[in-house]
Every structure is written in structure tokens, then in C-alpha cells.
Design a protein around this motif. Structure first.
Motif, PDB file in Angstrom:
ATOM      1  N   GLY A   1      -5.646 -16.758  59.470  1.00 51.68           N
ATOM      2  CA  GLY A   1      -5.072 -17.576  60.533  1.00 51.68           C
ATOM      3  C   GLY A   1      -4.493 -16.818  61.718  1.00 51.68           C
ATOM      4  N   LYS A   2      -4.713 -15.486  61.781  1.00 52.37           N
ATOM      5  CA  LYS A   2      -4.203 -14.745  62.942  1.00 52.37           C
ATOM      6  C   LYS A   2      -5.059 -15.024  64.164  1.00 52.37           C
ATOM      7  CE  LYS A   2      -3.099 -10.684  60.376  1.00 52.37           C
ATOM      8  NZ  LYS A   2      -2.824  -9.273  60.326  1.00 52.37           N
ATOM      9  N   VAL A   3      -4.432 -15.200  65.315  1.00 53.49           N
ATOM     10  CA  VAL A   3      -5.208 -15.350  66.546  1.00 53.49           C
ATOM     11  C   VAL A   3      -5.846 -13.994  66.857  1.00 53.49           C
ATOM     12  CG1 VAL A   3      -5.075 -15.743  69.024  1.00 53.49           C
ATOM     13  CG2 VAL A   3      -3.768 -17.176  67.459  1.00 53.49           C
TER      14      VAL A   3
ATOM     15  N   GLY B   1       1.748   0.795  64.538  1.00 52.64           N
ATOM     16  CA  GLY B   1       1.075   0.225  65.714  1.00 52.64           C
ATOM     17  C   GLY B   1       1.766  -1.033  66.207  1.00 52.64           C
ATOM     18  N   ASP B   2       2.927  -1.362  65.631  1.00 52.47           N
ATOM     19  CA  ASP B   2       3.662  -2.549  66.061  1.00 52.47           C
ATOM     20  C   ASP B   2       4.929  -2.147  66.804  1.00 52.47           C
ATOM     21  OD1 ASP B   2       2.031  -4.648  64.964  1.00 52.47           O
ATOM     22  OD2 ASP B   2       2.708  -4.017  62.978  1.00 52.47           O
ATOM     23  N   ILE B   3       5.188  -2.852  67.910  1.00 49.63           N
ATOM     24  CA  ILE B   3       6.420  -2.629  68.660  1.00 49.63           C
ATOM     25  C   ILE B   3       7.493  -3.557  68.083  1.00 49.63           C
ATOM     26  CG2 ILE B   3       7.528  -2.847  70.937  1.00 49.63           C
ATOM     27  CD1 ILE B   3       5.516  -0.686  71.021  1.00 49.63           C
TER      28      ILE B   3
ATOM     29  N   MET C   1       1.374  -4.410  56.383  1.00 53.04           N
ATOM     30  CA  MET C   1       0.001  -4.206  56.795  1.00 53.04           C
ATOM     31  C   MET C   1      -0.766  -3.630  55.615  1.00 53.04           C
ATOM     32  SD  MET C   1       1.108  -1.153  59.357  1.00 53.04           S
ATOM     33  CE  MET C   1      -0.482  -0.805  60.074  1.00 53.04           C
ATOM     34  N   THR C   2      -2.098  -3.740  55.657  1.00 54.72           N
ATOM     35  CA  THR C   2      -2.916  -3.252  54.561  1.00 54.72           C
ATOM     36  C   THR C   2      -2.503  -1.825  54.181  1.00 54.72           C
ATOM     37  OG1 THR C   2      -4.657  -4.539  55.618  1.00 54.72           O
ATOM     38  CG2 THR C   2      -5.318  -3.125  53.803  1.00 54.72           C
ATOM     39  N   GLU C   3      -2.182  -1.021  55.180  1.00 53.28           N
ATOM     40  CA  GLU C   3      -1.843   0.387  54.974  1.00 53.28           C
ATOM     41  C   GLU C   3      -0.539   0.586  54.202  1.00 53.28           C
ATOM     42  OE1 GLU C   3      -2.855  -1.051  57.715  1.00 53.28           O
ATOM     43  OE2 GLU C   3      -4.141   0.232  58.942  1.00 53.28           O
TER      44      GLU C   3
ATOM     45  N   TYR D   1     -10.125  -3.176  53.074  1.00 54.18           N
ATOM     46  CA  TYR D   1     -10.371  -3.156  54.522  1.00 54.18           C
ATOM     47  C   TYR D   1      -9.292  -3.917  55.288  1.00 54.18           C
ATOM     48  CZ  TYR D   1     -14.657  -0.670  53.900  1.00 54.18           C
ATOM     49  OH  TYR D   1     -15.554   0.330  53.609  1.00 54.18           O
ATOM     50  N   THR D   2      -8.930  -3.374  56.466  1.00 47.72           N
ATOM     51  CA  THR D   2      -7.966  -4.060  57.330  1.00 47.72           C
ATOM     52  C   THR D   2      -8.642  -5.298  57.913  1.00 47.72           C
ATOM     53  OG1 THR D   2      -8.638  -2.772  59.265  1.00 47.72           O
ATOM     54  CG2 THR D   2      -6.804  -1.899  57.957  1.00 47.72           C
ATOM     55  N   SER D   3      -7.868  -6.148  58.576  1.00 45.63           N
ATOM     56  CA  SER D   3      -8.419  -7.416  59.057  1.00 45.63           C
ATOM     57  C   SER D   3      -9.372  -7.274  60.238  1.00 45.63           C
ATOM     58  CB  SER D   3      -7.294  -8.356  59.471  1.00 45.63           C
ATOM     59  OG  SER D   3      -6.494  -8.645  58.372  1.00 45.63           O
ATOM     60  N   GLY D   4      -9.356  -6.138  60.921  1.00 49.39           N
ATOM     61  CA  GLY D   4     -10.237  -5.989  62.083  1.00 49.39           C
ATOM     62  C   GLY D   4      -9.741  -6.761  63.289  1.00 49.39           C
ATOM     63  N   THR D   5      -8.424  -6.911  63.408  1.00 49.50           N
ATOM     64  CA  THR D   5      -7.869  -7.634  64.557  1.00 49.50           C
ATOM     65  C   THR D   5      -8.016  -6.806  65.821  1.00 49.50           C
ATOM     66  OG1 THR D   5      -6.256  -8.541  63.009  1.00 49.50           O
ATOM     67  CG2 THR D   5      -5.815  -8.892  65.346  1.00 49.50           C
ATOM     68  N   THR D   6      -7.851  -5.504  65.705  1.00 47.79           N
ATOM     69  CA  THR D   6      -7.870  -4.662  66.894  1.00 47.79           C
ATOM     70  C   THR D   6      -9.109  -3.767  66.992  1.00 47.79           C
ATOM     71  OG1 THR D   6      -6.590  -2.985  65.712  1.00 47.79           O
ATOM     72  CG2 THR D   6      -5.349  -4.567  67.023  1.00 47.79           C
ATOM     73  N   GLY D   7     -10.006  -3.817  66.029  1.00 49.05           N
ATOM     74  CA  GLY D   7     -11.208  -2.982  66.084  1.00 49.05           C
ATOM     75  C   GLY D   7     -12.031  -3.262  64.854  1.00 49.05           C
TER      76      GLY D   7
HETATM   77  P1  ATP Z   1      -6.743  -4.029  62.148  1.00 47.97           P
HETATM   78  O1  ATP Z   1      -5.787  -2.992  61.655  1.00 47.97           O
HETATM   79  O2  ATP Z   1      -8.113  -3.876  61.573  1.00 47.97           O
HETATM   80  O3  ATP Z   1      -6.750  -4.198  63.632  1.00 47.97           O
HETATM   81  P2  ATP Z   1      -4.776  -5.983  61.203  1.00 47.97           P
HETATM   82  O4  ATP Z   1      -3.763  -4.986  61.654  1.00 47.97           O
HETATM   83  O5  ATP Z   1      -4.610  -7.400  61.653  1.00 47.97           O
HETATM   84  O6  ATP Z   1      -6.263  -5.486  61.579  1.00 47.97           O
HETATM   85  P3  ATP Z   1      -3.713  -6.280  58.546  1.00 47.97           P
HETATM   86  O7  ATP Z   1      -3.409  -5.008  57.851  1.00 47.97           O
HETATM   87  O8  ATP Z   1      -4.207  -7.434  57.752  1.00 47.97           O
HETATM   88  O9  ATP Z   1      -4.845  -5.991  59.605  1.00 47.97           O
HETATM   89  O10 ATP Z   1      -2.456  -6.827  59.347  1.00 47.97           O
HETATM   90  C1  ATP Z   1      -1.280  -6.060  59.614  1.00 47.97           C
HETATM   91  C2  ATP Z   1      -0.637  -6.502  60.922  1.00 47.97           C
HETATM   92  O11 ATP Z   1      -0.284  -7.903  60.868  1.00 47.97           O
HETATM   93  C3  ATP Z   1       0.641  -5.795  61.243  1.00 47.97           C
HETATM   94  O12 ATP Z   1       0.412  -4.515  61.833  1.00 47.97           O
HETATM   95  C4  ATP Z   1       1.322  -6.782  62.209  1.00 47.97           C
HETATM   96  O13 ATP Z   1       0.816  -6.623  63.535  1.00 47.97           O
HETATM   97  C5  ATP Z   1       0.876  -8.140  61.685  1.00 47.97           C
HETATM   98  N1  ATP Z   1       1.935  -8.767  60.853  1.00 47.97           N
HETATM   99  C6  ATP Z   1       2.069  -8.722  59.515  1.00 47.97           C
HETATM  100  N2  ATP Z   1       3.142  -9.422  59.091  1.00 47.97           N
HETATM  101  C7  ATP Z   1       3.720  -9.937  60.205  1.00 47.97           C
HETATM  102  C8  ATP Z   1       4.879 -10.758  60.448  1.00 47.97           C
HETATM  103  N3  ATP Z   1       5.633 -11.212  59.455  1.00 47.97           N
HETATM  104  N4  ATP Z   1       5.164 -11.069  61.737  1.00 47.97           N
HETATM  105  C9  ATP Z   1       4.390 -10.626  62.750  1.00 47.97           C
HETATM  106  N5  ATP Z   1       3.293  -9.861  62.596  1.00 47.97           N
HETATM  107  C10 ATP Z   1       2.961  -9.507  61.343  1.00 47.97           C
END
Ligand code: ATP
Ligand code: MG
Length: 550
Positions: A529-531, A423-425, A342-344, A197-203
């Protein structure tokens, strides 16, 4: 390099090469690779008798502990799928995931037992294997760790009285079985190994389907990335949870692929790390920036924390401040490298440095056999001009197969030819270094211009009174969003929103200056530890009554 062996073959190979070496250590108790293999075989037989077969999901709700490692490889051995869960999740969060994956067998630590047994009957769990933490942890340690007080005995007593919804089995009776016989399915490289499972940061967290090929390839890439890893002669500290993709790939797979000793910590605690370091000092310590900062703060002086053998560390999951790198490298004399993923992408795809010089502030260059593109987030078919910010796409053998039972979300994230939308810029420099700007989903839309919250946060934390900051967009009734900031002040500082606005006006275009400020004692963070900006919005802004004007 292409993977040629499954995780099961990898495990068998390492056991035959390193029989007598220590595989795992937990509060001083050591298990050799040989013994670990014996337990894996027995646990696999125990699970087979519970009816686990190829393609079945088996849920693990465990902190880092030896049983976690055994369960992981036992499930894979049967061609079944490991589903990891955060053991500190609440009833509601766990139930959502169990509904999603439908595992019939769950291996849980004792404090979660009641929660899982209490799930409604339409959630398919039939057998619960309870790992009794008191077997592994002395009582005092357990209290020091703030783990729930042992209740295994009460639990058993209750089990015999209460009408049972599910079948109960203790871990020790699971591994009392004989060794696994030869009559069972073996996974192939393209069998699904884990649903992570992903971290659930965005949903809501989504189940990421990863094959043996994905995970094996990623462990090989991680290994190629770190120079000079010595086969059979490294000590990895597993302070990151193995239920998170990052801890799983680095500590459970990469470490074990080279016959390392893995020292397990059920949660991060400076005192526990210091205790373990006196007899088994770490050579490799994968973690996240807040953990490195906590360790360097306590190193030196009278502390018995021994970091002098640390040669490598990997930081990921969030951006790595240059000050953290400097302090850590000074304290250890080893190299701290940054990973992005990312988990994916099971989970790592970029590294800094990686056979290159380090570029402070960047997350690095693509892993071996990984390709990237930077595209328009509104239309991923359109590539950005070199140097322009855009959404990062990643392609490689580590990229996942899709989200579990979510064809719509899969179609959005996985484009033709296996390109993953991160999903990252990001921006990419002319010499190929990637810098993460922010998440597409967290950009603030003020009407016209988009704002990356990280840019505003950087300005805020440069203010001498501010320790931490989180910036979010708050929906306006008239459409668009207002910029709002939650700040944690340094000790002794006085909260003065007008002065903070003034400070921002001198450093940011007018539309980026937060309209609202709140003071917070701390920011909500995920376990790594992610905000969590989503919770910042809900808990620090929308839940509050509007402040009276005047
Ligand atoms: P969800 O997808 O459920 O919203 P999540 O994206 O936080 O949660 P993870 O797969 O654990 O779940 O995290 C991946 C994300 O973490 C990446 O898409 C990116 O936004 C961030 N990330 C990972 N490594 C770094 C890094 N070194 N610097 C900045 N951001 C990072
Ligand atoms: Mg994500």
C-alpha cells in the motif's frame, strides 16, 4: 536479550511445547504444530533429494498458504537460504531476481509455473516444485479472490507434452518422502537464513542478506515490545504477505516463536477476514493503515466481522494517520502500535508506544539493544544538533549483513561498526521520539532549498476536495526540479489547478507550491500500500504530453 538459538531450534522448541495446538489455519482447515513439523521434515527430505544443501538458495514464489510455512522451515532445516518473491511480479521482475540469486530449486504456486519454466537456460533453476492452489482452495473461493483460474490439470497435461526445460515436481510428491534423516547440515546463528528483496520503491529491489541471528533477534525484540503476549494462546491474522519482510518477521517468526495460531490469507479481503473471524477471532492483527481503515469501515452494523478479541495490532511500512489509530482502537478496544523499519533491519527497529506513552505522529523509540544517530546525509560522519532533521542511522543485532552480490551498494548502506544508513530523513524529540520526514532520495531539489514531498502532500490532503495526493520532483532542462502534484479528488469535486495553487500559496513558502497538477483516478501503490512516487512520476507526468497553455 541476545539470541541463543537458530530459527530451526526455535521451531523445534515450539513444536515440543505446543504439539497439539493449531499452528496454521487456511480457509477453515487447521494444522497442528505436530503435523506441521511432520510436513516440514518430509519437505526437507524431499528438498535434500533434489540436491539442496547448506548455503543453497531456494526460491519461494507463493502467496500466504500452509505450504509457504512448511517450505520456509524446511529450507532452513537444511542450512539453506529462503528467497521470497512476490507471486504477482511480472516475468521481467521475477527474472531479474532469479538472475540475481541463482537458485537451483524454486517452489512456486501453479500460476507462476509457466513463467519460471520459461526463463532462459542461463538462469540456473533446474527443479520446479508446483504448489497446486486448487488443493487448498475451493474453486469458488479462488474466483472470489480473483486468483488465476485453476489450471493445474492443463498444466500437467502440457508438462507431459511440452519439451521440458526444467524438472517438474508437485508439492504433494515432494512431501511424500520419508522424514529427514539425521545426516544433514544444521545452520548456526550466523548462517544466512533469508535473502529478502526490498520493496523497490526507490529503484530495483535489492537482495538483503539476513542471518538466523538477525531474524531471531528481531522476533525477540518484537515480542519484548508487545506487552502481555500469551504463549500458546494468541491468534495472529496473516493478512500481510509473508514474502515481504514485515509479514515474514511478524507472522511467520514472531507468531510461531510463541506457539500462536496463524490464520493465513492469500490476499487481504474484508469478506475473508470476516468469515474467518466468526470461528477463529483474531487477537493480534498486524497490518498497514489502508487495511485498518478498510476493516473499521466494514465493522459494526450487520457485518459478521468480529474484532472484539483484538488486543494488539502493529502498523508499519508507511506513516500511520492519527484518525486510523482512533477508529481502530474504538472498533476493537485494543492497542494499535506503530513500527518503523526496513527490510535491511529485518525489519523493525523502532516502536510507538513502547513502554512509553504514545506520541501521535511519531514512529517511536528504538527497540531494545538498538542504537540510533541522526546525521548529515551528505556526510554521515557529522552528527546533527539535537532536534535538527537529518538521516537516521541504526545499529543493533537485527541489522543486515549486506546486499547480495552488491558490494558497492553494501558499502554505501553499511558504515563502520555496523551502522545502517536508512535513507530516511527524521527528527528526534528531546525525549527520544523519532518522526519520519521523508526519504533522502525523494527530497525535491529546486535549486537551493530541498522540499520534503510529504509536507506538500499533507497540505493538499487537508483540502476538502482532495482524497489523496502524491508530490514529486520533475527534472527541469535548466537543472533542478519542479514540484508537481498528482491528486485524487473526492466524489463530486471539480479539478481546479488554479484554486489548488492558491490554497497552497496560503499555506506554504512559494518555492514549495506545485507548479503542475494532474488529476488521477488512483495512485500507484505497492502491494503493502505504499505510494510509489517513482511510478507517479513516470505514469502520471513524463508519459503525458505537455498540456497546451492558454
Ligand atoms: P527500496 O529500498 O527498494 O527502495 P523500500 O525502502 O520501500 O524499497 P522496504 O524495506 O519495504 O523497501 O521499506 C522500508 C522503508 O519504508 C523505510 O526506509 C521508510 O522509508 C518506510 N517506512 C517504514 N515504516 C515506516 C513508518 N512507520 N512511517 C513512515 N515510513 C516508514
Ligand atoms: Mg529502502
Amino acid at each position: 536479550p541476545e539470541p541463543t538459538e537458530t530459527l530451526v531450534d526455535m521451531f523445534d522448541g515450539v513444536v515440543s511445547r505446543h504439539k497439539r495446538r493449531i499452528a496454521v489455519e487456511f480457509f477453515g482447515a487447521q494444522t497442528t504444530y505436530d503435523d506441521l513439523a511432520e510436513q516440514v521434515s518430509r519437505a526437507a527430505e524431499g528438498l535434500r533429494r533434489l540436491g539442496v544443501k547448506e548455503g543453497d538458495r531456494v526460491a519461494l514464489v507463493l502467496p500466504n498458504c500452509p505450504q509457504h510455512v512448511v517450505a520456509f522451515y524446511a529450507v532452513l532445516r537444511l542450512g539453506a537460504i529462503v528467497v521470497e518473491h512476490n507471486p504477482l511480479y511480472t516475468d521481467r521482475e521475477l527474472r531479474h531476481q532469479f538472475e540475481d540469486h541463482g537458485a537451483r530449486v524454486a517452489i512456486v504456486w501453479d500460476s507462476v509455473y509457466d513463467t519460471v519454466d520459461g526463463f532462459p537456460a542461463d538462469i540456473g533453476v533446474q527443479h520446479i516444485v508446483a504448489v497446486d492452489m486448487t488443493e487448498a482452495l475451493p474453486f469458488g473461493k479462488r474466483l472470489a479472490l480473483r486468483l488465476p483460474v485453476p489450471k493445474a490439470r492443463e498444466l500437467r497435461a502440457a508438462m507431459t507434452k511440452r519439451p521440458k526445460r526444467r524438472r517438474f515436481l508437485s508439492w504433494s510428491s515432494l512431501v511424500e518422502s520419508r522424514r529427514l534423516s539425521r545426516r544433514h547440515a544444521r545452520p548456526t546463528l550466523d548462517s544466512v537464513a533469508a535473502l529478502q528483496y526490498t520493496s523497490g520503491t526507490t529503484g530495483m529491489p535489492k537482495g538483503v542478506v539476513l542471518t538466523h541471528r538477525n531474524l531471531r533477534a528481531n522476533a525477540m525484540q518484537c515480542r519484548a515490545w508487545v506487552p502481555g503476549l500469551r504463549e500458546g494462546d494468541e491468534t495472529f491474522y496473516a493478512v500481510l504477505p509473508m514474502f515481504h519482510a514485515y509479514g515474514l518477521t511478524v507472522c511467520l517468526i514472531t507468531a510461531m516463536s510463541i506457539g500462536a495460531k496463524v490464520v493465513l490469507f492469500p490476499r487481504f479481503d474484508v469478506g475473508l477476514v470476516a468469515d474467518a473471524s466468526t470461528s477463529s477471532p483474531p487477537t493480534f492483527l498486524p497490518a498497514v493503515p489502508p487495511i485498518y481503515d478498510a476493516l473499521t469501515r466494514s465493522a459494526g452494523g450487520k457485518s459478521k466481522l468480529d474484532l472484539s478479541h483484538v488486543r494488539f495490532s502493529i502498523s508499519g511500512a508507511m506513516s500511520l494517520p492519527v484518525s486510523t489509530v482512533t477508529r481502530w482502537e474504538e472498533a476493537t478496544g485494543g492497542l494499535l502500535v506503530e513500527g518503523y523499519g526496513m527490510t535491511e533491519s529485518s525489519p523493525v527497529s523502532l516502536g510507538n508506544p513502547m513502554g512509553h506513552t504514545r506520541r501521535p505522529g511519531a514512529v517511536g523509540v528504538p527497540f531494545p539493544s538498538t542504537r540510533i544517530r541522526v546525521v548529515d546525509p551528505a556526510d554521515p560522519a557529522v552528527d546533527r544538533e539535537p532536534g535538527e532533521p537529518g538521516e537516521l542511522l541504526v545499529q543493533g543485532p537485527q541489522v543486515f549483513q549486506g546486499y547480495w552480490r552488491r558490494p558497492d551498494a553494501t558499502a554505501e548502506a553499511l558504515l563502520a561498526d555496523g551502522w545502517l544508513r536508512t535513507g530516511d530523513i527524521v527528527t528526534v524529540s528531546t525525549d527520544g521520539f523519532v518522526t519520519v520526514v521523508d526519504r533522502v532520495k525523494e527530497l525535491i531539489i529546486t535549486g537551493g532549498f530541498n522540499i520534503a514531498p510529504s509536507e506538500v502532500e499533507e497540505v493538499l490532503v487537508s483540502h476538502p476536495d482532495i482524497a489523496e495526493a502524491a508530490v514529486v520532483g520533475l527534472a527541469r532542462e535548466s537543472g533542478g526540479e519542479d514540484v508537481a502534484a498528482a491528486v485524487v479528488l473526492n466524489a463530486g469535486a471539480v479539478f481546479d489547478p488554479d484554486a489548488l495553487k492558491e490554497f497552497c500559496r496560503a499555506r506554504l513558502a512559494r518555492y514549495k507550491v506545485p507548479r503542475r497538477f494532474v488529476e488521477a483516478d488512483s495512485l500507484p501503490r505497492s502491494l503493502v500500500g505504499k505510494v510509489l512516487r517513482k511510478r507517479v512520476r513516470e505514469e502520471l507526468f513524463t508519459a503525458r504530453k505537455p498540456q497546451p497553455r492558454g
